[in-house]
Scaffold this motif. Structure first.
Motif, PDB file in Angstrom:
ATOM      1  N   ILE A  53       0.854  -1.179   0.000  1.00 58.10           N
ATOM      2  CA  ILE A  53       0.000   0.000   0.000  1.00 58.10           C
ATOM      3  C   ILE A  53       0.897   1.238   0.000  1.00 58.10           C
ATOM      4  CG2 ILE A  53      -1.910  -1.183   1.142  1.00 58.10           C
ATOM      5  CD1 ILE A  53      -1.083   0.246   3.754  1.00 58.10           C
ATOM      6  N   ASP A  77      -0.610  -2.505  -4.221  1.00 50.01           N
ATOM      7  CA  ASP A  77      -2.046  -2.579  -3.948  1.00 50.01           C
ATOM      8  C   ASP A  77      -2.699  -1.368  -4.625  1.00 50.01           C
ATOM      9  OD1 ASP A  77      -4.593  -2.121  -2.683  1.00 50.01           O
ATOM     10  OD2 ASP A  77      -3.971  -3.399  -1.036  1.00 50.01           O
ATOM     11  N   LYS A 113      -6.744   1.811  -3.579  1.00 48.62           N
ATOM     12  CA  LYS A 113      -6.996   3.230  -3.311  1.00 48.62           C
ATOM     13  C   LYS A 113      -7.400   3.961  -4.585  1.00 48.62           C
ATOM     14  CE  LYS A 113      -4.747   7.400  -1.449  1.00 48.62           C
ATOM     15  NZ  LYS A 113      -3.489   7.958  -0.873  1.00 48.62           N
TER      16      LYS A 113
END
Length: 212
Positions: free
Chosen positions: A42, A182, A185
């Protein structure tokens, strides 16, 4: 280190200075090399392992001084004559019959240049701000990527050899092994799923076949 600072940080300092004067908006292209944690990283999972990654992260800090969207990404597809892309190199090497050492322990999830351009256009029009991972879904190792691209192009894979990056004596500095990002978002911002890496490989193979 000096070249990395000059090209990646100082150049952006000059751009940011002008953007402040113009009260304008910046889309900054960063890199997946700021990651090296196992699994899908992330945006907060920063791990800087070489001068290139450090300079790109420092550039992000400069970009944050103005209204900006910072995109950590990696991309592939038809390159330009003056700059060969990763898939250009794979295609040229396999067509020439030369061997490719393909890293089985380096992972990433790049986008095709076609998809990247479409997403950049969306971002330009919406002008949202922040730091985002922009990549495909379901990444793979670089060796799996090379085999997949070769197969989509209908090229023989006998000259592709899987190796560990740790055994690549032609690499002079440490490179991250785990750059998968990742992308949840940015998927929330776009309100749609990013394409899978396998679908992106198929798209790029079609583009090459249309060019040949």
């Amino acid at each position: 280190p000096n070249d990395a600072y000059h090209h990646n940080v100082q150049t952006l300092e000059n751009i940011a200075h002008e953007i402040k004067k113009l009260n304008s908006y910046l889309i900054h292209i960063s890199t997946d090399h700021v990651y090296d944690k196992k699994g899908y990283n992330i945006e907060e999972d920063i791990k800087l392992t070489n001068y290139y990654a450090f300079s790109k992260y420092a550039a992000e800090k400069v970009a944050e001084s103005v209204e900006s969207c910072i995109l950590r990404t990696n991309f592939f597809g038809l390159g330009r004559e003056e700059r060969e892309s990763f898939t250009d190199w794979i295609l040229k090497t396999l067509l020439s019959g030369d061997k490719i050492n393909a890293f089985s322990d380096v992972y990433f999830n790049p986008l095709s240049m076609t998809t990247l351009i479409l997403k950049l256009d969306e971002i330009k029009n919406s002008k949202f701000t922040g730091v985002f991972n922009l990549g495909s879904r379901y990444g793979m190792s670089k060796s799996e990527f090379i085999f997949s691209f070769a197969e989509e192009m209908g090229l023989p894979t006998k000259n592709i050899k899987k190796i560990s990056v740790d055994n690549a004596n032609f690499i002079k500095t440490y490179r991250p092994k785990e750059m998968r990002m990742d992308v949840s978002k940015i998927e929330k911002v776009f309100m749609e799923k990013m394409p899978s890496l396998r679908d992106e490989i198929k798209l790029v193979a079609e583009e090459y076949n249309n060019e040949i």
